[in-house]
Design an enzyme around this catalytic site. Structure first.
Site, PDB file in Angstrom:
ATOM      1  N   CYS A 149      44.723   8.907 -29.265  1.00 10.71           N
ATOM      2  CA  CYS A 149      46.017   8.248 -29.076  1.00 10.71           C
ATOM      3  C   CYS A 149      46.828   9.013 -28.030  1.00 10.71           C
ATOM      4  O   CYS A 149      46.385  10.057 -27.547  1.00 10.71           O
ATOM      5  CB  CYS A 149      46.802   8.164 -30.383  1.00 10.71           C
ATOM      6  SG  CYS A 149      47.315   9.751 -31.015  1.00 10.71           S
ATOM      7  N   CYS A 161      62.419   5.655 -22.872  1.00 10.21           N
ATOM      8  CA  CYS A 161      61.954   5.029 -21.634  1.00 10.21           C
ATOM      9  C   CYS A 161      60.661   5.664 -21.143  1.00 10.21           C
ATOM     10  O   CYS A 161      59.785   4.982 -20.611  1.00 10.21           O
ATOM     11  CB  CYS A 161      63.025   5.131 -20.549  1.00 10.21           C
ATOM     12  SG  CYS A 161      64.461   4.057 -20.834  1.00 10.21           S
TER      13      CYS A 161
END
Length: 351
Positions: A351, A174
């Site tokens: 990233c 999550c």
């Protein structure tokens, strides 16, 4: 007590029950609230993590006042205000091979509110060996799912559904993938409802049918769908007693390494020469600006992450899209023919 499905006998069963909730996060918080509210006798909370402000939109037992506090302690503090007649036992540890049996054996029912495959397999195996039923839930982004595992030590277990773990690079938490708080909250409430049904003997060995319920908040078929699942797998290595290859000694000794079994993504795939830090990149940009040349910085995160924060001189090409680009012309087309793109351009990927 006036609900026909429960009555006074059902309420007394709840009062006599002991429930273990593993994880006081997005699933655990709403589950705990309703289990405490309905009068469970004893509730154990397992969580070694601390409250972070990023948790609060979905982990509704915690607040800005308890940021930095252990989640199990923060949850207990809120739950005691809701119903001081429930005995709440906290286990501020990470569930592991060497402690799971000692913790789990004292409870009647287990709620798996965790979010990693390795932990789910560990919880499953210990529950099967101890004869415990698991109410299992999970959720991510706008979807969630629910099941009851190892019901009365007869129903299918997690390994029956998933005999082999998913590829590690396909698993998103999550915190990484995001989740809508109300979606994960809905699943937590459903888990509490299923726990009540198990504890009050609504389900029996005669009427229980293995199931998997899926909820999609934004899917084309919005709402809840429930699928019938197969019973125990004759090939299962834990719940099939005749062919069982996993036992308590194997787990507690650490010989069964769940992290190795589930695998992990190796992010350290570049040599040091292929990496630079942000200070080095900043120096390169400054020097190149003096020569009116700017290196091209490609940010391969998702668009949603890029929109939140990014370097001002970077372009966003999400990794799934970037991996499909094979030529210089395709690269130009990916961001509207940036004039910096040529066969001498220096590319930097973030990233």
């Amino acid at each position: 007590m006036t609900v026909p499905e429960l009555g006074i006998s059902g309420q007394l069963k709840l009062k006599a029950s002991k429930v273990l909730v593993i994880g006081a996060g997005g699933l655990g918080c709403p589950s705990l609230m309703y289990l405490v509210g309905c009068g469970i006798g004893t509730i154990g909370i397992v969580d070694h993590d601390i409250v972070d402000i990023s948790n609060l939109h979905r982990q509704v037992l915690h607040s800005t006042e308890t940021v930095g506090m252990l989640k199990c302690d923060s949850a207990k503090k809120a739950l005691n205000k809701l119903n001081p007649n429930v005995e709440i036992v906290t286990h501020p540890v990470a569930i592991a091979n060497d402690n799971i049996f000692k913790i789990m054996e004292n409870y009647d029912l287990v709620l798996d509110c965790t979010d990693t495959p390795a932990t789910r397999y560990l919880i499953n195996d210990a529950a099967v060996l101890l004869g415990k039923t698991i109410v299992s839930g999970s959720g991510l982004k706008t979807e969630c799912q629910l099941s009851i595992l190892n019901f009365e030590n007869q129903g299918p277990c997690y390994r029956c559904f998933y005999p082999t773990p998913p590829p590690p690079n396909s698993v998103t938490s999550c915190s990484d993938g995001g989740v809508i708080g109300s979606v994960i909250g809905l699943m937590g409430v459903m888990m509490a409802t299923e726990a009540i049904k198990v504890l009050t003997n609504f389900y029996t060995s005669d009427n229980f049918k293995p199931f998997l319920s899926l909820y999609s908040a934004y899917g084309p078929q919005q709402g809840l769908r429930t699928f019938k699942m197969r019973g125990r797998s004759p090939k299962c290595c834990i719940c099939n007693r005749e062919t069982r290859s996993i036992n308590k000694e194997l787990i507690e000794s650490g010989a069964l390494n769940y992290s190795v079994f589930c695998g992990k993504v190796n992010y350290n795939i570049l040599s040091q020469e292929e990496r630079i830090d942000v200070m080095q990149l900043n120096d390169l940009i400054s020097k190149n600006n003096e020569n009116l040349e700017t290196p091209l910085i490609i940010d391969v995160r998702t668009k949603e992450q890029f929109d939140i924060i990014s370097l001002s001189n970077s372009i966003n090409i999400p990794l799934p899209k970037l991996t499909k680009i094979k030529t210089l012309e395709e690269l130009k087309g990916a961001y509207k023919s940036d004039s910096r793109v040529n066969d001498k351009t220096n590319y930097y990927v973030i990233c």
